[in-house]
Design a protein around this motif. Sequence first.
Motif, PDB file in Angstrom:
ATOM      1  N   ALA A   1       0.841  -1.199   0.000  1.00  0.00           N
ATOM      2  CA  ALA A   1       0.000   0.000   0.000  1.00  0.00           C
ATOM      3  C   ALA A   1       0.870   1.241   0.000  1.00  0.00           C
ATOM      4  O   ALA A   1       1.899   1.292   0.674  1.00  0.00           O
ATOM      5  CB  ALA A   1      -0.927   0.013   1.211  1.00  0.00           C
ATOM      6  N   SER A   2       0.451   2.233  -0.759  1.00  0.00           N
ATOM      7  CA  SER A   2       1.158   3.503  -0.816  1.00  0.00           C
ATOM      8  C   SER A   2       0.865   4.310   0.445  1.00  0.00           C
ATOM      9  O   SER A   2      -0.299   4.510   0.795  1.00  0.00           O
ATOM     10  CB  SER A   2       0.700   4.292  -2.046  1.00  0.00           C
ATOM     11  OG  SER A   2       0.994   5.654  -1.917  1.00  0.00           O
ATOM     12  N   PRO A   3       1.902   4.810   1.139  1.00  0.00           N
ATOM     13  CA  PRO A   3       1.663   5.670   2.304  1.00  0.00           C
ATOM     14  C   PRO A   3       0.816   6.897   1.953  1.00  0.00           C
ATOM     15  O   PRO A   3       0.021   7.355   2.778  1.00  0.00           O
ATOM     16  CB  PRO A   3       3.080   6.073   2.735  1.00  0.00           C
ATOM     17  CG  PRO A   3       3.965   4.983   2.222  1.00  0.00           C
ATOM     18  CD  PRO A   3       3.337   4.553   0.933  1.00  0.00           C
ATOM     19  N   VAL A   4       0.993   7.409   0.730  1.00  0.00           N
ATOM     20  CA  VAL A   4       0.195   8.556   0.293  1.00  0.00           C
ATOM     21  C   VAL A   4      -1.283   8.196   0.292  1.00  0.00           C
ATOM     22  O   VAL A   4      -2.138   8.974   0.746  1.00  0.00           O
ATOM     23  CB  VAL A   4       0.632   9.008  -1.113  1.00  0.00           C
ATOM     24  CG1 VAL A   4      -0.291  10.096  -1.650  1.00  0.00           C
ATOM     25  CG2 VAL A   4       2.073   9.506  -1.087  1.00  0.00           C
ATOM     26  N   GLN A   5      -1.597   6.999  -0.188  1.00  0.00           N
ATOM     27  CA  GLN A   5      -2.987   6.567  -0.240  1.00  0.00           C
ATOM     28  C   GLN A   5      -3.544   6.241   1.145  1.00  0.00           C
ATOM     29  O   GLN A   5      -4.717   6.494   1.425  1.00  0.00           O
ATOM     30  CB  GLN A   5      -3.107   5.349  -1.162  1.00  0.00           C
ATOM     31  CG  GLN A   5      -2.940   5.672  -2.634  1.00  0.00           C
ATOM     32  CD  GLN A   5      -4.147   6.402  -3.183  1.00  0.00           C
ATOM     33  OE1 GLN A   5      -5.264   5.899  -3.141  1.00  0.00           O
ATOM     34  NE2 GLN A   5      -3.935   7.611  -3.678  1.00  0.00           N
ATOM     35  N   VAL A   6      -2.730   5.672   2.017  1.00  0.00           N
ATOM     36  CA  VAL A   6      -3.172   5.407   3.392  1.00  0.00           C
ATOM     37  C   VAL A   6      -3.565   6.715   4.077  1.00  0.00           C
ATOM     38  O   VAL A   6      -4.604   6.801   4.735  1.00  0.00           O
ATOM     39  CB  VAL A   6      -2.078   4.680   4.197  1.00  0.00           C
ATOM     40  CG1 VAL A   6      -2.495   4.559   5.666  1.00  0.00           C
ATOM     41  CG2 VAL A   6      -1.809   3.294   3.623  1.00  0.00           C
ATOM     42  N   GLN A   7      -2.742   7.752   3.899  1.00  0.00           N
ATOM     43  CA  GLN A   7      -3.042   9.037   4.507  1.00  0.00           C
ATOM     44  C   GLN A   7      -4.295   9.650   3.895  1.00  0.00           C
ATOM     45  O   GLN A   7      -5.086  10.306   4.595  1.00  0.00           O
ATOM     46  CB  GLN A   7      -1.846   9.980   4.350  1.00  0.00           C
ATOM     47  CG  GLN A   7      -0.618   9.547   5.132  1.00  0.00           C
ATOM     48  CD  GLN A   7      -0.895   9.365   6.610  1.00  0.00           C
ATOM     49  OE1 GLN A   7      -1.576  10.181   7.229  1.00  0.00           O
ATOM     50  NE2 GLN A   7      -0.384   8.287   7.181  1.00  0.00           N
ATOM     51  N   ALA A   8      -4.497   9.455   2.585  1.00  0.00           N
ATOM     52  CA  ALA A   8      -5.712   9.960   1.940  1.00  0.00           C
ATOM     53  C   ALA A   8      -6.951   9.298   2.531  1.00  0.00           C
ATOM     54  O   ALA A   8      -7.969   9.956   2.795  1.00  0.00           O
ATOM     55  CB  ALA A   8      -5.642   9.727   0.437  1.00  0.00           C
TER      56      ALA A   8
ATOM     57  N   ALA B   1      -8.726   7.925  17.446  1.00  0.00           N
ATOM     58  CA  ALA B   1      -7.916   7.597  16.272  1.00  0.00           C
ATOM     59  C   ALA B   1      -6.772   8.580  16.100  1.00  0.00           C
ATOM     60  O   ALA B   1      -5.635   8.186  15.788  1.00  0.00           O
ATOM     61  CB  ALA B   1      -8.796   7.578  15.016  1.00  0.00           C
ATOM     62  N   ASN B   2      -7.050   9.852  16.306  1.00  0.00           N
ATOM     63  CA  ASN B   2      -5.997  10.862  16.148  1.00  0.00           C
ATOM     64  C   ASN B   2      -4.962  10.776  17.266  1.00  0.00           C
ATOM     65  O   ASN B   2      -3.784  11.066  17.049  1.00  0.00           O
ATOM     66  CB  ASN B   2      -6.626  12.258  16.105  1.00  0.00           C
ATOM     67  CG  ASN B   2      -7.393  12.500  14.816  1.00  0.00           C
ATOM     68  OD1 ASN B   2      -7.061  11.960  13.769  1.00  0.00           O
ATOM     69  ND2 ASN B   2      -8.436  13.323  14.888  1.00  0.00           N
ATOM     70  N   ALA B   3      -5.390  10.354  18.448  1.00  0.00           N
ATOM     71  CA  ALA B   3      -4.454  10.213  19.557  1.00  0.00           C
ATOM     72  C   ALA B   3      -3.511   9.030  19.362  1.00  0.00           C
ATOM     73  O   ALA B   3      -2.409   9.011  19.916  1.00  0.00           O
ATOM     74  CB  ALA B   3      -5.224  10.056  20.868  1.00  0.00           C
ATOM     75  N   CYS B   4      -3.934   8.067  18.576  1.00  0.00           N
ATOM     76  CA  CYS B   4      -3.118   6.849  18.350  1.00  0.00           C
ATOM     77  C   CYS B   4      -2.625   6.791  16.904  1.00  0.00           C
ATOM     78  O   CYS B   4      -2.468   5.691  16.341  1.00  0.00           O
ATOM     79  CB  CYS B   4      -3.938   5.607  18.676  1.00  0.00           C
ATOM     80  SG  CYS B   4      -4.541   5.543  20.371  1.00  0.00           S
ATOM     81  N   ARG B   5      -2.393   7.926  16.306  1.00  0.00           N
ATOM     82  CA  ARG B   5      -2.034   7.992  14.902  1.00  0.00           C
ATOM     83  C   ARG B   5      -0.738   7.256  14.566  1.00  0.00           C
ATOM     84  O   ARG B   5      -0.520   6.854  13.422  1.00  0.00           O
ATOM     85  CB  ARG B   5      -1.913   9.456  14.467  1.00  0.00           C
ATOM     86  CG  ARG B   5      -1.703   9.674  12.985  1.00  0.00           C
ATOM     87  CD  ARG B   5      -1.987  11.097  12.597  1.00  0.00           C
ATOM     88  NE  ARG B   5      -3.366  11.453  12.918  1.00  0.00           N
ATOM     89  CZ  ARG B   5      -4.403  11.091  12.191  1.00  0.00           C
ATOM     90  NH1 ARG B   5      -4.227  10.370  11.118  1.00  0.00           N
ATOM     91  NH2 ARG B   5      -5.623  11.458  12.533  1.00  0.00           N
ATOM     92  N   GLU B   6       0.117   7.035  15.574  1.00  0.00           N
ATOM     93  CA  GLU B   6       1.398   6.354  15.300  1.00  0.00           C
ATOM     94  C   GLU B   6       1.184   4.935  14.792  1.00  0.00           C
ATOM     95  O   GLU B   6       2.079   4.351  14.169  1.00  0.00           O
ATOM     96  CB  GLU B   6       2.245   6.324  16.567  1.00  0.00           C
ATOM     97  CG  GLU B   6       1.802   5.351  17.654  1.00  0.00           C
ATOM     98  CD  GLU B   6       0.651   5.893  18.501  1.00  0.00           C
ATOM     99  OE1 GLU B   6       0.155   5.148  19.368  1.00  0.00           O
ATOM    100  OE2 GLU B   6       0.247   7.065  18.290  1.00  0.00           O
ATOM    101  N   ARG B   7      -0.019   4.370  15.007  1.00  0.00           N
ATOM    102  CA  ARG B   7      -0.285   3.018  14.507  1.00  0.00           C
ATOM    103  C   ARG B   7      -0.235   2.960  12.978  1.00  0.00           C
ATOM    104  O   ARG B   7      -0.004   1.905  12.390  1.00  0.00           O
ATOM    105  CB  ARG B   7      -1.658   2.539  14.970  1.00  0.00           C
ATOM    106  CG  ARG B   7      -1.753   2.265  16.463  1.00  0.00           C
ATOM    107  CD  ARG B   7      -3.013   1.492  16.813  1.00  0.00           C
ATOM    108  NE  ARG B   7      -4.236   2.195  16.507  1.00  0.00           N
ATOM    109  CZ  ARG B   7      -5.172   2.489  17.413  1.00  0.00           C
ATOM    110  NH1 ARG B   7      -5.001   2.164  18.685  1.00  0.00           N
ATOM    111  NH2 ARG B   7      -6.287   3.097  17.058  1.00  0.00           N
ATOM    112  N   LEU B   8      -0.486   4.090  12.322  1.00  0.00           N
ATOM    113  CA  LEU B   8      -0.514   4.123  10.853  1.00  0.00           C
ATOM    114  C   LEU B   8       0.854   4.367  10.238  1.00  0.00           C
ATOM    115  O   LEU B   8       1.006   4.309   9.012  1.00  0.00           O
ATOM    116  CB  LEU B   8      -1.479   5.214  10.371  1.00  0.00           C
ATOM    117  CG  LEU B   8      -2.963   4.853  10.397  1.00  0.00           C
ATOM    118  CD1 LEU B   8      -3.790   6.041   9.934  1.00  0.00           C
ATOM    119  CD2 LEU B   8      -3.246   3.637   9.541  1.00  0.00           C
ATOM    120  N   THR B   9       1.876   4.623  11.038  1.00  0.00           N
ATOM    121  CA  THR B   9       3.212   4.916  10.495  1.00  0.00           C
ATOM    122  C   THR B   9       4.054   3.661  10.435  1.00  0.00           C
ATOM    123  O   THR B   9       3.755   2.663  11.065  1.00  0.00           O
ATOM    124  CB  THR B   9       3.907   5.969  11.361  1.00  0.00           C
ATOM    125  OG1 THR B   9       4.012   5.468  12.716  1.00  0.00           O
ATOM    126  CG2 THR B   9       3.127   7.261  11.374  1.00  0.00           C
TER     127      THR B   9
END
Length: 341
Positions: free
Chosen positions: A148-155, A333-341
Amino acid sequence: MTTYAFDEGRHAIVAVWETGSGCVASGFAELAGEVSGGAAQHLAQAMTRLSAQAWRAYTRPAEHSFANVVRALSEPNLPSDGMLDVSYDPLEECAHRVGRVLHEVGDAELSRRVGVEVRAELDAIEQAGLGDLTGRARQALALTRADASPVQVQAADRILNRDPLGGASLFTEVEPAAAAIAAAHWLQAAADVTSETTGYETTQILQEADGIEALAHETPTLVLERLELGLSPYETVTGLIRGAMVVAEGRIPDLDELLEHVTQAETLARFHDDPGFRSALLKELRTTPLDPERPAHDLLEDLLGGIRGCWLIYQEDASEDDGDFAEEVRAEANACRERLT
């Protein structure tokens, strides 16, 4: 992938591709009168196979290289003394097949147009790999990628931030594997909020929700279980998708796991004096919880269904003093955003 077809009425070859929200067609080559319908169909078939093989470079990153594709169109391996060199690289060999058809037709203008068309297709694949799904690269929205593209995950994350319950744009603007990764993160946030509010264990919530409204709860519960074990949304989602892609190829992704499930079913069946019970248990076994023909889309649908299931339980059990579900999930979700990195 792009499908090529011979338009008999126009005596032309047309290209058609899916975009995730309908197909787009483009007529790229008007044929000279001396080009027979049979040759045109042969060329369209060869180009379709080339496109399918080339898009594997997107769905299975690092599996292919485009270095020799364009050259093979103009310098194909040709039969010599009854022998033909065949490339071990399936993508390169597909390009040689297109080149051989063009060599047989002998139309310089058609060869030029095919070269331009193939370059456009390869450029679209590389563009999609970078996370840019505009123009012809929108084909990626209809495909399942093993990465998966990180750009697309963030989108996808931004879309869910606007509406934690999801929306149609997750299917029409973002590649499905990336959208599923973001959705797994938001499902975990929704389950944590619901668990805190209602007292249910996070992995019990969706089965309870199934009693309110029919839900495909097994797969999102499996995702929550793996997230609880410490896997990231990326690891969880890509692992499930890759397993389904292996099944689509007619192989077993994890034989040890399958044998373990068979053993468990056999052990359970021995405690019941009913021959039909063993058969029923074994028929329930699956090599993948996803639809092998569209695993990323199937997973995304189930994850969004899981978020809705959390909302159903929250609505049923929350008191007037509890907050707004969407706002609470957004904050978690925003407080645990590190899960997406």
